[in-house]
Design an enzyme around this catalytic site. Structure first.
Site, short mmCIF file in Angstrom:
data_model
loop_
_atom_site.label_atom_id
_atom_site.label_comp_id
_atom_site.label_asym_id
_atom_site.label_seq_id
_atom_site.Cartn_x
_atom_site.Cartn_y
_atom_site.Cartn_z
N CYS A 122 0.81 -1.23 0.00
CA CYS A 122 0.00 0.00 0.00
C CYS A 122 0.84 1.27 0.00
O CYS A 122 0.31 2.36 -0.17
CB CYS A 122 -0.93 0.02 1.20
SG CYS A 122 -0.04 0.07 2.76
N ASP A 178 2.35 2.59 2.54
CA ASP A 178 2.30 3.30 3.82
C ASP A 178 3.57 3.04 4.64
O ASP A 178 4.31 2.10 4.37
CB ASP A 178 1.06 2.89 4.61
CG ASP A 178 -0.21 3.44 3.98
OD1 ASP A 178 -0.13 4.52 3.38
OD2 ASP A 178 -1.25 2.78 4.07
N CYS A 227 -3.18 3.17 7.65
CA CYS A 227 -4.63 3.22 7.80
C CYS A 227 -5.04 2.93 9.25
O CYS A 227 -4.19 2.75 10.13
CB CYS A 227 -5.26 2.19 6.88
SG CYS A 227 -4.77 0.53 7.36
N CYS A 269 -1.39 -4.80 6.92
CA CYS A 269 -1.15 -3.57 7.69
C CYS A 269 -0.57 -3.91 9.07
O CYS A 269 0.23 -3.15 9.62
CB CYS A 269 -2.44 -2.78 7.87
SG CYS A 269 -3.42 -2.64 6.37
FE1 FES Z 1 -1.50 0.73 4.24
FE2 FES Z 1 -3.17 -0.30 5.98
S1 FES Z 1 -3.56 0.14 3.92
S2 FES Z 1 -1.15 0.30 6.30
#
Ligand code: FES
Length: 124
Positions: A33, A35, A58, A102
């Site tokens: 993702c 992140d 998220c 995540c």
């Molecule tokens: Fe990226 Fe959850 S979608 S950490």
């Protein structure tokens, strides 16, 4: 999508923010993702006395980082390394399947922070 416990922790997470006197810091990016999770550890005589996190992730990343940092505080470094993302997910009563990745962020960032701590100890 999330159960009540996840939402509760997400809305009021523990240990969010930066730890100024951390002596182990780990940053991990999530390939799926994009992140990022950063974990700060303060370690005294191999015991984690404080932990904080910062993330661009998220709600699942925030909730799992909150629980994972709570779990490692008071543990030795070796004990903390044994905590798996599955333990954190179980504690939260489960996550949607598409959100399991995540929960890996906090585990990996804790490992990276411990590695940073050990590298700093060796450099002394
Ligand atoms: Fe990226 Fe959850 S979608 S950490």
């Amino acid at each position: 999508m999330y159960n009540e416990k996840v939402l509760k922790v997400f809305q009021n997470p523990s240990n969010a923010g930066e730890l100024q006197d951390a002596n182990g810091v780990g940053t991990i990016g999530n390939a799926s993702c994009g992140d990022i999770m950063k974990i700060y550890l303060k370690i005294v005589d191999d015991v984690i006395v404080d932990a904080k996190f910062k993330t661009f992730g998220c709600a699942a990343a925030i909730a799992t980082a909150s629980v994972a940092t709570d779990m490692v505080i008071g543990k030795t470094v070796d004990e903390a390394l044994k905590i798996k993302n599955a333990d954190v997910v179980d504690f939260l009563g489960g996550l949607p399947p598409q959100k399991i990745h995540c929960s890996v962020l906090a585990e990996e960032a804790i490992h990276a922070a411990v590695e940073d701590y050990r590298n700093r100890q060796q450099a002394k």
